[in-house]
Design a protein around this motif. Structure first.
Motif, PDB file in Angstrom:
ATOM      1  N   ILE A  60       4.318  -1.828  -4.091  1.00  0.00           N
ATOM      2  CA  ILE A  60       2.893  -2.123  -3.964  1.00  0.00           C
ATOM      3  C   ILE A  60       2.703  -3.380  -3.126  1.00  0.00           C
ATOM      4  O   ILE A  60       3.651  -4.116  -2.860  1.00  0.00           O
ATOM      5  CB  ILE A  60       2.203  -2.317  -5.339  1.00  0.00           C
ATOM      6  CG1 ILE A  60       2.782  -3.540  -6.081  1.00  0.00           C
ATOM      7  CG2 ILE A  60       2.292  -1.068  -6.184  1.00  0.00           C
ATOM      8  CD1 ILE A  60       2.019  -3.943  -7.342  1.00  0.00           C
ATOM      9  N   ARG A  61       1.477  -3.627  -2.732  1.00  0.00           N
ATOM     10  CA  ARG A  61       1.044  -4.904  -2.160  1.00  0.00           C
ATOM     11  C   ARG A  61      -0.325  -5.192  -2.739  1.00  0.00           C
ATOM     12  O   ARG A  61      -1.002  -4.281  -3.236  1.00  0.00           O
ATOM     13  CB  ARG A  61       1.013  -4.889  -0.634  1.00  0.00           C
ATOM     14  CG  ARG A  61      -0.097  -4.059  -0.044  1.00  0.00           C
ATOM     15  CD  ARG A  61      -0.112  -4.112   1.494  1.00  0.00           C
ATOM     16  NE  ARG A  61      -1.205  -3.322   2.022  1.00  0.00           N
ATOM     17  CZ  ARG A  61      -2.443  -3.767   2.212  1.00  0.00           C
ATOM     18  NH1 ARG A  61      -2.753  -5.016   1.921  1.00  0.00           N
ATOM     19  NH2 ARG A  61      -3.392  -2.988   2.698  1.00  0.00           N
ATOM     20  N   TYR A  85      -2.425  -1.915  -3.713  1.00  0.00           N
ATOM     21  CA  TYR A  85      -2.160  -0.774  -2.850  1.00  0.00           C
ATOM     22  C   TYR A  85      -0.785  -0.200  -3.160  1.00  0.00           C
ATOM     23  O   TYR A  85       0.210  -0.921  -3.107  1.00  0.00           O
ATOM     24  CB  TYR A  85      -2.201  -1.177  -1.381  1.00  0.00           C
ATOM     25  CG  TYR A  85      -3.536  -1.717  -0.938  1.00  0.00           C
ATOM     26  CD1 TYR A  85      -4.488  -0.882  -0.392  1.00  0.00           C
ATOM     27  CD2 TYR A  85      -3.838  -3.070  -1.082  1.00  0.00           C
ATOM     28  CE1 TYR A  85      -5.727  -1.380   0.006  1.00  0.00           C
ATOM     29  CE2 TYR A  85      -5.067  -3.570  -0.687  1.00  0.00           C
ATOM     30  CZ  TYR A  85      -5.999  -2.723  -0.150  1.00  0.00           C
ATOM     31  OH  TYR A  85      -7.215  -3.219   0.244  1.00  0.00           O
ATOM     32  N   LEU A 117       2.284   1.955  -1.916  1.00  0.00           N
ATOM     33  CA  LEU A 117       2.770   2.094  -0.546  1.00  0.00           C
ATOM     34  C   LEU A 117       3.751   3.248  -0.375  1.00  0.00           C
ATOM     35  O   LEU A 117       4.554   3.525  -1.267  1.00  0.00           O
ATOM     36  CB  LEU A 117       3.467   0.800  -0.114  1.00  0.00           C
ATOM     37  CG  LEU A 117       2.629  -0.472  -0.190  1.00  0.00           C
ATOM     38  CD1 LEU A 117       3.496  -1.697   0.116  1.00  0.00           C
ATOM     39  CD2 LEU A 117       1.438  -0.399   0.762  1.00  0.00           C
ATOM     40  N   TYR A 129       5.635   0.207   6.025  1.00  0.00           N
ATOM     41  CA  TYR A 129       4.893   0.748   4.885  1.00  0.00           C
ATOM     42  C   TYR A 129       3.472   1.081   5.293  1.00  0.00           C
ATOM     43  O   TYR A 129       2.871   0.403   6.117  1.00  0.00           O
ATOM     44  CB  TYR A 129       4.850  -0.272   3.745  1.00  0.00           C
ATOM     45  CG  TYR A 129       6.209  -0.549   3.154  1.00  0.00           C
ATOM     46  CD1 TYR A 129       6.710   0.233   2.125  1.00  0.00           C
ATOM     47  CD2 TYR A 129       6.992  -1.593   3.633  1.00  0.00           C
ATOM     48  CE1 TYR A 129       7.955  -0.003   1.573  1.00  0.00           C
ATOM     49  CE2 TYR A 129       8.241  -1.842   3.085  1.00  0.00           C
ATOM     50  CZ  TYR A 129       8.720  -1.046   2.062  1.00  0.00           C
ATOM     51  OH  TYR A 129       9.949  -1.287   1.531  1.00  0.00           O
ATOM     52  N   THR A 130       2.946   2.131   4.673  1.00  0.00           N
ATOM     53  CA  THR A 130       1.538   2.486   4.837  1.00  0.00           C
ATOM     54  C   THR A 130       0.919   2.614   3.448  1.00  0.00           C
ATOM     55  O   THR A 130       1.610   2.968   2.482  1.00  0.00           O
ATOM     56  CB  THR A 130       1.363   3.813   5.601  1.00  0.00           C
ATOM     57  OG1 THR A 130       2.074   4.844   4.907  1.00  0.00           O
ATOM     58  CG2 THR A 130       1.874   3.706   7.027  1.00  0.00           C
ATOM     59  N   ASP A 131      -0.369   2.320   3.361  1.00  0.00           N
ATOM     60  CA  ASP A 131      -1.081   2.445   2.091  1.00  0.00           C
ATOM     61  C   ASP A 131      -1.171   3.912   1.701  1.00  0.00           C
ATOM     62  O   ASP A 131      -1.508   4.763   2.523  1.00  0.00           O
ATOM     63  CB  ASP A 131      -2.485   1.860   2.202  1.00  0.00           C
ATOM     64  CG  ASP A 131      -2.474   0.366   2.480  1.00  0.00           C
ATOM     65  OD1 ASP A 131      -1.428  -0.278   2.263  1.00  0.00           O
ATOM     66  OD2 ASP A 131      -3.524  -0.152   2.913  1.00  0.00           O
ATOM     67  N   TYR A 132      -0.864   4.194   0.442  1.00  0.00           N
ATOM     68  CA  TYR A 132      -0.907   5.562  -0.078  1.00  0.00           C
ATOM     69  C   TYR A 132      -2.153   5.758  -0.943  1.00  0.00           C
ATOM     70  O   TYR A 132      -2.896   6.710  -0.777  1.00  0.00           O
ATOM     71  CB  TYR A 132       0.360   5.838  -0.882  1.00  0.00           C
ATOM     72  CG  TYR A 132       0.395   7.198  -1.502  1.00  0.00           C
ATOM     73  CD1 TYR A 132       0.620   8.330  -0.720  1.00  0.00           C
ATOM     74  CD2 TYR A 132       0.187   7.377  -2.864  1.00  0.00           C
ATOM     75  CE1 TYR A 132       0.641   9.582  -1.285  1.00  0.00           C
ATOM     76  CE2 TYR A 132       0.215   8.630  -3.434  1.00  0.00           C
ATOM     77  CZ  TYR A 132       0.439   9.734  -2.643  1.00  0.00           C
ATOM     78  OH  TYR A 132       0.451  10.977  -3.209  1.00  0.00           O
ATOM     79  N   ASN A 160      -4.967   3.207  -3.803  1.00  0.00           N
ATOM     80  CA  ASN A 160      -5.252   1.843  -4.251  1.00  0.00           C
ATOM     81  C   ASN A 160      -6.233   1.845  -5.413  1.00  0.00           C
ATOM     82  O   ASN A 160      -6.899   2.835  -5.670  1.00  0.00           O
ATOM     83  CB  ASN A 160      -5.774   0.987  -3.088  1.00  0.00           C
ATOM     84  CG  ASN A 160      -7.113   1.450  -2.584  1.00  0.00           C
ATOM     85  OD1 ASN A 160      -8.131   1.221  -3.220  1.00  0.00           O
ATOM     86  ND2 ASN A 160      -7.139   2.114  -1.432  1.00  0.00           N
TER      87      ASN A 160
END
Length: 168
Positions: free
Chosen positions: A96-97, A142, A144, A152-155, A157
């Motif tokens: 996550i971020r 988010y 990821l 990484y791309t957001d999956y 959130n």
């Protein structure tokens, strides 16, 4: 005058009975149909477990947990937090971020890097030096996806309301 009140009250009662009758009819009709005919499931004792399992499979991929509390305290705007908790649960399957956004201005005041599964942040400072006071904010977390090249791309959130207190 009295007859008009009686007629109006009688009309309202008849209208309410008609509405209730229509609702009962529609509800009974829907219960008799198969799930695919009603656009959803009709849950009963026999199919409860199957519906529960189907729902778990459908949300499992985008589901995540986070470690966090919602009251964060800083001695001053440049100090590390004394009590904030923020981390990625070991139950997750993806990193996550997080971003912390002030509710009144929309300004991002803190960003994490990528937090691997099971990681918990050490005490941290905000990216912006805030004046003393209480701030309502949102901690946007988010989930990821990792690409083959390591980016990484957001999956998916979710946002959580937090309160930040800067003491001095």
């Amino acid at each position: 005058m009295k007859n008009k009140k009686t007629i109006i009250i009688g009309g309202v009662v008849v209208l309410l009975l008609a509405i209730i009758g229509c609702l009962v009819f529609l509800l009974l009709r829907k219960e008799g149909k198969a799930p695919e005919e009603t656009g959803g499931y009709v849950m009963d004792k026999e199919n409860y477990q199957q519906i529960k399992e189907d729902m778990e499979v459908a949300v499992q991929e985008g589901y995540f947990e986070t470690y966090m509390n919602t009251e964060w305290t800083f001695k001053d705007g440049a100090s590390k937090t004394e009590d904030a908790v923020l981390g990625n649960s070991p139950n997750n399957t993806k990193p996550i971020r997080c971003e912390v956004i002030l509710n009144d201005t929309g300004e991002v005041i803190y960003k994490t890097g990528v937090l691997p599964v099971g990681a918990v942040l050490e005490p941290f400072k905000l990216d912006k030096d805030l004046e003393a006071g209480r701030y309502e904010a949102t901690c946007q977390v988010y989930l990821l996806n990792e690409a083959e090249d390591g980016t990484y791309t957001d999956y998916s959130n979710a946002g959580f309301n937090i309160t930040i207190t800067v003491e001095n």
